[in-house]
Design an enzyme around this catalytic site. Sequence first.
Site, PDB file in Angstrom:
ATOM      1  N   CYS A 117      15.113  51.392  53.551  1.00  0.00           N
ATOM      2  CA  CYS A 117      14.871  50.196  52.745  1.00  0.00           C
ATOM      3  C   CYS A 117      14.072  50.626  51.515  1.00  0.00           C
ATOM      4  O   CYS A 117      13.640  51.773  51.402  1.00  0.00           O
ATOM      5  CB  CYS A 117      14.093  49.167  53.550  1.00  0.00           C
ATOM      6  N   HIS A 175       2.808  51.564  56.011  1.00  0.00           N
ATOM      7  CA  HIS A 175       2.439  50.461  56.910  1.00  0.00           C
ATOM      8  C   HIS A 175       1.201  49.704  56.446  1.00  0.00           C
ATOM      9  O   HIS A 175       0.902  48.634  56.962  1.00  0.00           O
ATOM     10  CB  HIS A 175       2.189  51.003  58.319  1.00  0.00           C
ATOM     11  N   GLU A 209       0.759  48.725  61.058  1.00  0.00           N
ATOM     12  CA  GLU A 209       0.829  47.587  60.127  1.00  0.00           C
ATOM     13  C   GLU A 209      -0.095  46.459  60.579  1.00  0.00           C
ATOM     14  O   GLU A 209      -0.773  45.826  59.764  1.00  0.00           O
ATOM     15  CB  GLU A 209       2.271  47.070  60.017  1.00  0.00           C
ATOM     16  N   THR A 223       5.946  42.606  59.417  1.00  0.00           N
ATOM     17  CA  THR A 223       7.200  42.521  58.646  1.00  0.00           C
ATOM     18  C   THR A 223       8.413  43.059  59.397  1.00  0.00           C
ATOM     19  O   THR A 223       9.542  42.867  58.952  1.00  0.00           O
ATOM     20  CB  THR A 223       7.086  43.317  57.329  1.00  0.00           C
TER      21      THR A 223
END
Length: 317
Positions: free
Chosen positions: A21, A83, A135, A174
């Site tokens: 991504c 993260h 994260e 996320t």
Amino acid sequence: MNDAPSKLELTVLLATPRGFCAGVDRAIQIVEKAIEKYGAPVYVRHEIVHNRHVVERLKALGAVFVEELEECPADRPVVFSAHGVPKAVPAEAKSRKMFYLDATCPLVSKVHVEAQRHFDAGREIVLIGHAGHPEVVGTMGQLPEGAVALIETVADAQAYIPRDPATLAFVTQTTLSVDDTADIVAALRARFPAIAAPHKEDICYATTNRQEAVKAVAGRSEVLLVLGSANSSNSVRLAEVGRRAGARAYLIDDAEGLDVAWLEGARTVGVTAGASAPEVLVQGVIDRLAEHFAVQVEELDAERETVSFKLPRALAG
């Protein structure tokens, strides 16, 4: 005359989108460009992204991965992972006069901003996520200890007792399962109708798109192969989503992790890759399958991703 038995036919359905991504791509580039610009070694606090192959390649270029800032010398650049990190980490780096580059994914930073906004407005915050994931540690570390409560399951949501139900807000990690998170949010909303939600979905576009692509592929496949490391949250979720959609799903690091016996009786196998897994791993699995089967590859066309994130100013240009 060739007496070799003919190979069984196997259709390989490739999920689209898959693999890197924009946040992962940016984080890897930050480490690569830092090594180019400042020379080796460049220190990286925590794995830059959760993929063994990516980490090993960057180590070979001159990256040194550590878990804590105290392991880094003050005179070398240090990169914070995609993260995100607790606020105490950049504060410590500044106090030691270290040069640091923050590779936190901008979509993770957005969650940090949301949590801060809720805190400033006097709200009590719950974070939907997985305990111990970097994260989650980073997001909870944006605010004073005790300001954020962690909710991992629907049962947690049903048991949670807020100080004041009228001033409650939630944010999320996320890389969660979209469906699992929807169930947890529904449980919170049923109990606390006034709960404040994020302005825009916290689960990032890449996680959502990859899970939707897996549903499409797994619905047509007996077996789903997910390329990704076991500590990659988004990769683990892809395998879970695939199982729910009816496929026998396996999470593997690379082609070496593939057991051909898994494909017994299968005519169609789906293949995808987590957001931190390089495309070369997908090709490796297709090549391995082609050793045993007459492979026909079909790419399922889904959401096309055009998102890109800028590099830090120190590395731009």
